[in-house]
Enzyme design. Structure first.
Site, PDB file in Angstrom:
ATOM      1  N   GLU A 226       0.853  -1.198   0.000  1.00  0.00           N
ATOM      2  CA  GLU A 226       0.000   0.000   0.000  1.00  0.00           C
ATOM      3  C   GLU A 226       0.883   1.241   0.000  1.00  0.00           C
ATOM      4  OE1 GLU A 226      -2.387   0.625   3.583  1.00  0.00           O
ATOM      5  OE2 GLU A 226      -3.883   1.735   2.416  1.00  0.00           O
TER       6      GLU A 226
ATOM      7  N   CYS B 151      -5.637  -2.999   2.515  1.00  0.00           N
ATOM      8  CA  CYS B 151      -5.454  -2.793   3.955  1.00  0.00           C
ATOM      9  C   CYS B 151      -6.738  -2.960   4.778  1.00  0.00           C
ATOM     10  CB  CYS B 151      -4.796  -1.433   4.178  1.00  0.00           C
ATOM     11  SG  CYS B 151      -3.897  -1.379   5.740  1.00  0.00           S
TER      12      CYS B 151
ATOM     13  N   LYS C 117      -9.722   1.611  -2.632  1.00  0.00           N
ATOM     14  CA  LYS C 117      -9.998   1.122  -1.267  1.00  0.00           C
ATOM     15  C   LYS C 117     -11.458   1.407  -0.917  1.00  0.00           C
ATOM     16  CE  LYS C 117      -7.593   1.438   3.242  1.00  0.00           C
ATOM     17  NZ  LYS C 117      -6.380   2.025   3.844  1.00  0.00           N
TER      18      LYS C 117
HETATM   19  N1  LIG Z   1      -4.071   1.316   7.446  1.00  0.00           N
HETATM   20  C1  LIG Z   1      -5.213   0.655   7.243  1.00  0.00           C
HETATM   21  O1  LIG Z   1      -5.907   0.872   6.257  1.00  0.00           O
HETATM   22  C2  LIG Z   1      -5.721  -0.390   8.172  1.00  0.00           C
HETATM   23  C3  LIG Z   1      -5.082  -0.616   9.480  1.00  0.00           C
HETATM   24  O2  LIG Z   1      -3.992  -0.190   9.802  1.00  0.00           O
HETATM   25  C4  LIG Z   1      -5.890  -1.423  10.408  1.00  0.00           C
HETATM   26  O3  LIG Z   1      -6.971  -1.896  10.018  1.00  0.00           O
HETATM   27  O4  LIG Z   1      -5.489  -1.612  11.538  1.00  0.00           O
END
Ligand SMILES: NC(=O)CC(=O)C(=O)O
Length: 285
Positions: A51, A161, A120
């Protein structure tokens, strides 16, 4: 590679590129190219970046680093995919489109054609008192669509994520026929140790498929410190490849016969009570 007539290859190698990301966008792009080349030389047919591979992760950075698609970052990815004859999952980049910003993953095939684009869907808005408060929605908009793409090996589903926390999304990908889910992600020093591996294993076990997560390497001096630990889990729920937090490439051999074997042994798919409950893709109705 490995497409034999109409027979799909039953095994293939993927590479999870846990790269160090800096504030220098051109340097990040150069680094990504170099590591993708190395991953392809290591035998990977599908390579994933993490990411936000071209920018530091943070709501303050997204407007500054955002670019349109196609644009300079995706041009680099396109070239890297074609030159190395691989499927390249471009982690994610901050995308600008019509005045709105998104956290977006693009996928290129072996000839450098863009075959998928995932924004996302679930924005990372959390507040864990004394630990971490983060609000991606301060600058980003959510995507509205599920994203899966075909390869000569299997269908692959993409989440970014925070998307991994939503079991329904993985279930829908599984229902669509995906045998591998890839989540470029950047968990942090609070949620990383608590949930990163657990969620990766949970999504794999729930759906009896392979799941891999791809993080940036940890930079202790960054405002947002990534957990690292890029990981792959088998359809049995076992961690089959992982790493610590430094820059590295994690290689994983995917065996599609194992998916079928496990689904045969524990036949959840046919035992589901479709007459009593349902997870539905509303983007199709
Ligand atoms: N950074 C993200 O999108 C998600 C994350 O860090 C988490 O769900 O914990």
């Amino acid at each position: 590679m490995l497409k034999l007539g109409t027979t799909m290859a039953r095994s293939f190698r993927i590479a999870l590129v846990q790269m160090s990301v800096t504030a220098d966008k051109p340097a990040n792009l150069q680094r990504a190219s170099k590591l993708v080349k190395e991953a392809a030389a290591g035998g990977a047919s599908v390579v994933s970046l993490p990411e936000c591979f071209n920018s530091p992760y943070g709501t303050g950075y997204f407007p500054e680093y955002a670019e349109q698609i196609p644009g300079p970052s995706t041009d680099v990815l396109k070239k890297a995919a074609a030159e190395n004859n691989i499927f390249l999952v471009g982690g994610s980049i901050p995308e600008e489109d019509n005045g709105k910003l998104y956290n977006t993953c693009v996928v290129f095939n072996t000839t450098g054609e863009m075959i998928a684009k995932h924004r996302k869907m679930h924005l990372f808005d959390i507040d864990v008192p004394g630990k971490i408060t983060f609000k991606e929605s301060e600058t980003l908009c959510p995507g509205d669509n599920f994203t899966a793409f075909d390869t000569p090996f299997c269908k692959i589903g993409i989440g970014i994520c925070y998307d991994i926390r939503f079991a329904e999304m993985a279930q829908l990908y599984s229902k669509q026929g995906c045998k591998l889910l890839l989540y470029p992600g950047a968990f942090n020093m609070t949620t990383g140790p608590a949930h990163w591996e657990l969620l990766t294993r949970a999504r794999a076990l729930d759906n009896q498929l392979y799941v891999a997560t791809v993080s940036p390497a940890r930079d202790e001096k960054a405002k947002y410190v990534a957990w690292g630990h890029s990981t792959a889990v088998s359809p049995w729920g076992e961690v089959i490849a992982t790493c610590e937090h430094e820059e590295t490439i994690v290689y994983v051999d995917i065996d599609l016969d194992l998916v079928d074997q496990i689904r045969g042994q524990i036949p959840l798919t046919v035992q589901r009570r479709h007459d009593r409950y349902e997870v539905k893709d509303k983007t199709q109705s």
